[in-house]
Design a protein around this motif. Structure first.
Motif, short mmCIF file in Angstrom:
data_model
loop_
_atom_site.label_atom_id
_atom_site.label_comp_id
_atom_site.label_asym_id
_atom_site.label_seq_id
_atom_site.Cartn_x
_atom_site.Cartn_y
_atom_site.Cartn_z
N VAL A 225 0.85 -1.24 -0.10
CA VAL A 225 -0.21 0.17 0.05
C VAL A 225 0.88 1.05 0.05
O VAL A 225 0.61 2.15 -0.81
CB VAL A 225 -0.93 0.01 1.11
CG1 VAL A 225 -0.37 -0.02 2.69
CG2 VAL A 225 -1.75 1.16 1.30
N GLY A 226 1.76 1.35 0.93
CA GLY A 226 2.69 2.55 0.83
C GLY A 226 3.50 2.93 -0.44
O GLY A 226 3.90 4.07 -0.52
N LYS B 66 2.39 2.55 -3.37
CA LYS B 66 1.27 2.61 -4.30
C LYS B 66 1.29 4.27 -4.90
O LYS B 66 1.74 4.97 -3.77
CB LYS B 66 0.04 2.09 -4.06
CG LYS B 66 -0.35 0.89 -4.64
CD LYS B 66 -1.86 0.75 -4.49
CE LYS B 66 -2.13 -0.93 -4.37
NZ LYS B 66 -3.22 -1.41 -3.40
N ARG B 67 1.37 4.39 -6.01
CA ARG B 67 1.26 6.01 -6.21
C ARG B 67 -0.30 6.25 -6.42
O ARG B 67 -1.02 5.56 -6.88
CB ARG B 67 1.84 6.32 -7.62
CG ARG B 67 3.41 6.25 -7.07
CD ARG B 67 4.06 7.02 -7.81
NE ARG B 67 3.70 8.62 -7.73
CZ ARG B 67 4.50 9.59 -7.69
NH1 ARG B 67 5.74 9.35 -7.46
NH2 ARG B 67 4.07 10.89 -7.24
#
Lengths: 380, 264
Positions: free
Chosen positions: A376-377, A379-380
């Motif tokens: 998740v972290g 991802k853009r």
């Protein structure tokens, strides 16, 4: 700018902005897909037909052997002996108790069932990201559950009759060995990996030595040494339980593999993360726990699960020191005169393979799920 | 030589920009080698509380290495570094003590990608300052407002633009309530359009009276807020002056060449 041609009449310079338009329509459905992928050209069509025929040549007899023609119910070996060309699931059914519990005494099998239940209650919430009390859950999984289980299964306390580990066996023992291996390998693997990257020379070389020695020896040898050689070095009277020694061997071996996997993750964490954490004044352990490990572990989840899967299957090697886990229990039952038929070995081994596969495939899917979730972290 | 254009068009409030006579950072005869390579050659620099120092110089001149020595991200091998009255030695406790009081902003932000913006900011206060979580979040939101991105608090760093990430990085450092701030090329990795928003935050910080050491190529920023510009080459400080003097009358040939190349 002045010597450049005027922009007004250049064909590649836009005079007005282009409005957004929808993307090209995607063709969906079975038939368009088949046309594109299976029957795109004559050659594709030939390949598809050949593939289907080959597939049928394998699948049809297999299904006939294992499902449609198979003997699912039979009171004795006679039906199976008369039909040696199909699977004899009746044999598996009749021996199911033994495959699951080994030679654990019948009246005490409820204890193994409680063990299965406890394992599910510990592992399933741990695996569900949104389940609460993760920290407690983790402590339960690594310390409380193994302790409670060992008292429950060994007995000798609270009026539970003692059950010698010699009679443990089957799937239950496979789960015991692999669970202990996994639960031990992750924390010890992490410590060994951190130690290997330590700047303190004694810690560093000690960890390198442990990792390289254990990794350089086949698991069979480690088990053999743990099971047979270790007692020779211990003073007489000090006698570790054979299963305990196997657990020790498997855990040590798995930890060393895990250490290298984790080390790969530690090296993949950018140097800037260490510097960012240090510049805030975090000390080594806080930085490692909160910044470095979460990222390193996320990177190597596939590697960790790969090690787990390898470990799960390697547990079948404990037969070398006469500990009967699932596979060796199944193999032992081939000689049972009540069920010995030509189709018995193939049926038994297929069953064992299926059980191993279900566990390994579950782990593999779970790792995929976790990977997707933890990314998740990034991802853009 | 000419003065560089201002980096931002804001008016600078100098009322709180006061240089005291207390020493914030003292580098005395600092030397450092990377194997055979002599990176820092006998550096002497005294920074007073409230000073805004800009360090310029060609790449490889040791600017970054010098400021990274100040919070012990790099070890120096000879000489003394005293930060806020604490001498940096091999003692890890001393190192941690210094890092607690010295904030640092990096070229590549170094935010923690697995934590939200808010968690990035509260991590230091909670684990190093032992602040209760609620209080730490309050502090974090205060600084996120100061860098003008409170609405991003629950996003992850990867979802923010470079300029926003760098402002978060500044807020994260400020949450530790540092006495000194180090900036290691804070705008070099940013798109030109985002440089300004970061410089504005840095100027705001200078206005509040923070002691700052900035390695940067933003000469407009240097002119606006620095009280000293230091020029380094080949591991040595070869020139230092007030910004106006530095830009208008550079003494050293190397400085003249450098300025003529970056100011047009």
């Amino acid at each position: 700018m002045s010597d450049m041609q005027s922009q007004d009449n250049l064909f590649f310079v836009r005079q007005e902005m282009v409005a957004e338009s929808p993307p090209p329509v995607r063709v969906r459905g079975v038939w368009p897909w088949m046309r594109a992928n299976l029957f795109g050209s004559v050659f594709d069509t030939i390949l598809t037909i050949v593939g289907v025929v080959l597939g049928l040549l394998i699948i049809v007899p297999l299904a006939q052997w294992g499902i449609f023609g198979a003997i699912w119910d039979a009171p004795t070996r006679d039906t199976c002996a008369a039909n040696p060309d199909v699977a004899c699931w009746a044999f598996v059914k009749a021996n199911m108790g033994q495959f699951i519990y080994g030679r654990y005494p019948d009246p005490e099998r409820w204890r193994v069932n409680v063990f299965f239940l406890l394992m599910a209650l510990t592992v399933i919430p741990l695996a569900i990201p949104s389940a609460p009390f993760k920290r407690f859950n983790l402590i339960a999984a690594i310390i409380i559950f193994p302790l409670v289980s060992s008292f429950l299964l060994v007995g000798g306390v609270l009026g539970l009759p003692e059950v010698d580990t010699q009679v443990w066996g089957g799937l239950f023992l496979t789960l015991v060995v692999s669970y202990v291996g996994m639960a031990a390998s992750l924390p010890f693997g992490i410590l060994l990996a951190l130690g290997r990257r330590s700047k303190m020379p004694i810690v560093h070389y000690l960890c390198v030595a442990i990792i390289e020695i254990c990794r350089g020896i086949p698991l069979i040898t480690v088990l053999f040494m743990a099971g047979i050689l270790l007692p020779l070095f211990l003073p007489t009277g000090v006698n570790f339980d054979k299963l305990l020694r196997a657990l020790f061997g498997v855990s040590l071996f798995a930890s060393c593999y895990m250490a290298e996997v984790v080390r790969g993750g530690l090296q993949a964490v950018p140097k800037g993360q260490y510097e960012g954490a240090k510049s805030l004044g975090l000390n080594y352990w806080t930085m490692t726990r909160l910044i470095i490990l979460p990222q390193a572990i996320t990177i190597v989840i596939p590697g960790i699960v790969n090690t787990f899967i390898g470990l799960f299957k390697d547990t079948s090697l404990v037969y070398i020191i006469a500990i009967f886990e699932l596979l060796s229990t199944v193999r032992n039952s081939f000689t049972d005169p009540n069920w010995s038929t030509p189709s018995t070995p193939a049926s038994g081994l297929t069953f064992a393979a299926l059980v191993f596969w279900v566990f390994c495939f579950t782990m593999s899917r779970y790792s995929k799920f976790t990977e997707d979730r933890l990314r998740v972290g990034y991802k853009r | 030589m000419t003065l560089p254009d201002a980096a931002t068009d804001q008016k600078i409030d100098t009322s709180k920009m006061r240089v005291s006579d207390e020493v914030a950072v003292d580098l005395i005869g600092v030397n450092k080698w990377y194997a055979e390579f002599h990176v820092l050659k006998d550096i002497n620099l005294r920074v007073l509380k409230g000073e805004r120092i800009v360090i310029a110089g060609p790449s490889g001149s040791g600017k970054s290495t010098m400021i990274r020595c100040i919070n012990a991200l790099e070890e120096h091998q000879k000489g003394k570094i005293i930060v806020d009255g604490i001498e940096l030695t091999n003692d890890l406790k001393k190192v941690d003590e210094v890092r607690r009081e010295v904030g640092m902003v990096f070229q590549h932000f170094n935010l923690f990608p697995h934590l939200t913006i808010l968690q990035n900011c509260t991590l230091g206060p909670i684990w190093v300052r032992k602040m209760p979580k609620a209080k730490a979040e309050e502090v974090a939101m205060h600084y996120l407002e100061r860098v003008k991105i409170p609405e991003q608090a629950n996003k992850y760093p990867g979802q923010l633009s470079g300029g926003q990430q760098q402002r978060v990085a500044i807020a994260r450092s400020l949450c530790m309530n540092p006495h000194i701030m180090l900036f290691d090329e804070p705008t070099s990795a940013l798109d030109p359009e985002m440089v300004k928003e970061v410089l504005e935050v840095m100027i705001g910080l200078a206005e509040s009276g923070m002691t700052m050491l900035c390695v940067t190529h933003e000469m407009g920023f240097a002119r606006q807020v620095a009280n000293r510009v230091i020029f380094m080459d080949q591991g040595q400080i070869i020139e230092q002056n007030e910004p106006e003097e530095f830009f208008l009358h550079p003494r050293h040939e190397r400085t003249k060449l450098f300025l003529s190349q970056i100011l047009h």
